[in-house]
Design a protein around this motif. Structure first.
Motif, short mmCIF file in Angstrom:
data_model
loop_
_atom_site.label_atom_id
_atom_site.label_comp_id
_atom_site.label_asym_id
_atom_site.label_seq_id
_atom_site.Cartn_x
_atom_site.Cartn_y
_atom_site.Cartn_z
N ARG A 117 0.83 -1.21 0.00
CA ARG A 117 0.00 0.00 0.00
C ARG A 117 0.86 1.26 0.00
O ARG A 117 0.59 2.21 -0.73
N SER A 131 -5.66 -0.51 -3.75
CA SER A 131 -5.43 0.69 -2.95
C SER A 131 -5.20 1.93 -3.83
O SER A 131 -6.05 2.28 -4.65
N HIS A 164 -9.03 4.70 -2.33
CA HIS A 164 -7.67 4.25 -2.00
C HIS A 164 -7.67 3.18 -0.93
O HIS A 164 -6.67 2.47 -0.76
N ASN A 165 -8.76 3.06 -0.19
CA ASN A 165 -8.85 2.02 0.84
C ASN A 165 -9.45 0.72 0.30
O ASN A 165 -9.72 -0.20 1.07
N THR A 197 -11.98 -4.00 1.31
CA THR A 197 -10.93 -3.09 1.78
C THR A 197 -9.56 -3.68 1.48
O THR A 197 -9.38 -4.90 1.42
N TRP A 198 -8.57 -2.81 1.30
CA TRP A 198 -7.24 -3.24 0.86
C TRP A 198 -6.62 -4.27 1.80
O TRP A 198 -5.89 -5.16 1.37
N ASP A 199 -6.93 -4.17 3.11
CA ASP A 199 -6.31 -5.08 4.07
C ASP A 199 -6.88 -6.49 4.01
O ASP A 199 -6.38 -7.41 4.67
#
Length: 409
Positions: free
Chosen positions: A10, A149, A158-159, A184-186
């Protein structure tokens, strides 16, 4: 991939994005080529402060979706799509060919996030509307795509991480849109792209071939859209006659003759000219047509997304080959007699003149006999044919002389 790996990825994406925003091509070595190209398309058109995707006309998007092959396919596998979204806390979306969202379903958390940025039906998610994203890349590149992201151009996503894959018509192979999975990116997972591919295949195999292409399911009869516009108008879809009013037939004819598509304003001008008819009226007619065609009429631009054949093409192709006999066999008379469409009036005059000039240049008697059934008072064509026959006997001569006598009386 561990949390630390994802955080590092990220940060690299954010550095690349900041470099591009500040120095443009300084980011060329930091991101994949397709991401950089999309950023370049996005930058002049999309503000970095964009808060949500723009919405198209919601009623038009709903009309396009309802009854379309895509809608029927999604309905057939909706339980599986919903379960995938809920189990992974994803938001799923299906789009049309212009990357306009037609259907979404989300897990509890992602559904709320999606709504805040207009990741909803009727929203436009092409990169020129809302910046780089996987839906646009999959649609544009015609292959599965992932955007992670800050690879998204717009900071509002971006998230997110998004995976998308094209959905094709199982019979014609035409690309109908894409299916997208976002979270979400995570929560990035290595099987995300493979899952998008699987869902695209699932939708394709659920598409009811017999409903979308009734004559293809058993190999009988003509396929696609067949338009007879010269003389008595008739439109058939996969062998079944369409019940259309005159205006809808005119719109269909113009779209068939412009395969690359038309903007709403241009379509209005070609159909109505300077008549005082609103764009809303045209949209309503287009919606009726779209339903009659099983959703196979795209917008932005308006164009037909199925195989089309017209008698006009048959006539002009034959004339180009110098085959007046084949041309007259397809020529049924004036193009939509009585039409007020300026585009169709002009085209009708062109076809009529081309047909007549071909017969004058090559007055084959059987072709002239067929022609004078449609244009009995065109004495010049009859006279040219009789002159070409001269003193030679021919079975068409008495008929031609009789028609000439009647026309001259």
């Amino acid at each position: 991939m561990t949390t630390n790996d994802l955080q590092a990825r990220r940060l690299r994406a954010l550095r690349a994005w900041n470099t591009f925003v500040e120095r443009g091509d300084g980011a060329a070595s930091l991101v994949r080529p397709e991401i950089l190209k999309s950023w370049r398309r996005s930058q002049p058109r999309v503000s970095r402060d964009v808060a949500e995707a723009p919405l198209d006309d919601e009623s038009e998007a709903r009309a396009f979706w309802e009854g379309s092959p895509l809608q029927r396919a999604v309905s057939n596998v909706e339980d599986e799509l919903r379960r995938t979204a809920e189990d992974g806390d994803l938001v799923l979306a299906v789009t049309d060919q212009q990357t306009r969202i037609l259907w979404t379903y989300g897990g509890r958390v992602m559904r709320r996030r999606a709504e805040t940025v207009n990741f909803v039906p009727a929203a436009r998610w092409d990169d020129e509307s809302v910046g780089t994203n996987a839906l646009d890349l999959a649609n544009r590149l015609q292959r599965p795509a992932m955007v992670f992201s800050a690879e998204h151009y717009a900071p509002i996503v971006h998230n997110w991480v998004c995976w998308a894959a094209p959905v094709h018509d199982p019979v014609t192979g035409a690309q109908l849109g894409v299916v997208d999975l976002s979270t979400t990116w995570d929560r990035t997972h290595p099987i995300g792209l493979a899952t998008a591919r699987v869902l695209a295949r699932l939708i394709e195999t659920a598409m009811p071939v017999s409903a979308a292409h009734p004559m293809l399911s058993d190999g009988l009869g003509p396929t696609g859209l067949q338009l007879r516009l010269l003389g008595n108008a008739e439109a058939t879809l996969d062998g079944s006659r369409l019940l259309l009013n005159r205006r809808q037939t005119e719109i269909l004819a113009i779209l068939a003759l412009h395969p690359d598509g038309l903007s709403l304003d241009r379509l209005h001008a070609l159909v109505y000219g300077d008549q005082a008819v609103t764009l809303s009226t045209l949209k309503a007619e287009v919606s009726h047509l779209r339903a009659a065609l099983g959703g196979q009429l795209a917008s932005r631009p308006y164009r037909l997304t199925l195989p089309v054949a017209t008698d006009i093409d048959d006539v002009l192709d034959a004339l180009q080959r110098g085959d007046a006999g084949a041309a007259i066999a397809s020529y049924g008379g004036d193009l939509l007699p009585g039409t007020e469409s300026p585009a169709l009036i002009e085209l009708g005059e062109y076809v009529a003149v081309a047909m007549r000039e071909a017969l004058i240049a090559n007055p084959e008697p059987s072709a002239v006999v067929r022609y004078i059934e449609l244009a009995p008072y065109d004495t010049e064509v009859i006279e040219v044919c009789l002159a070409a026959l001269g003193d030679r006997p021919h079975p068409a001569k008495p008929l031609l002389k009789g028609r000439l006598a009647v026309a001259g009386s």
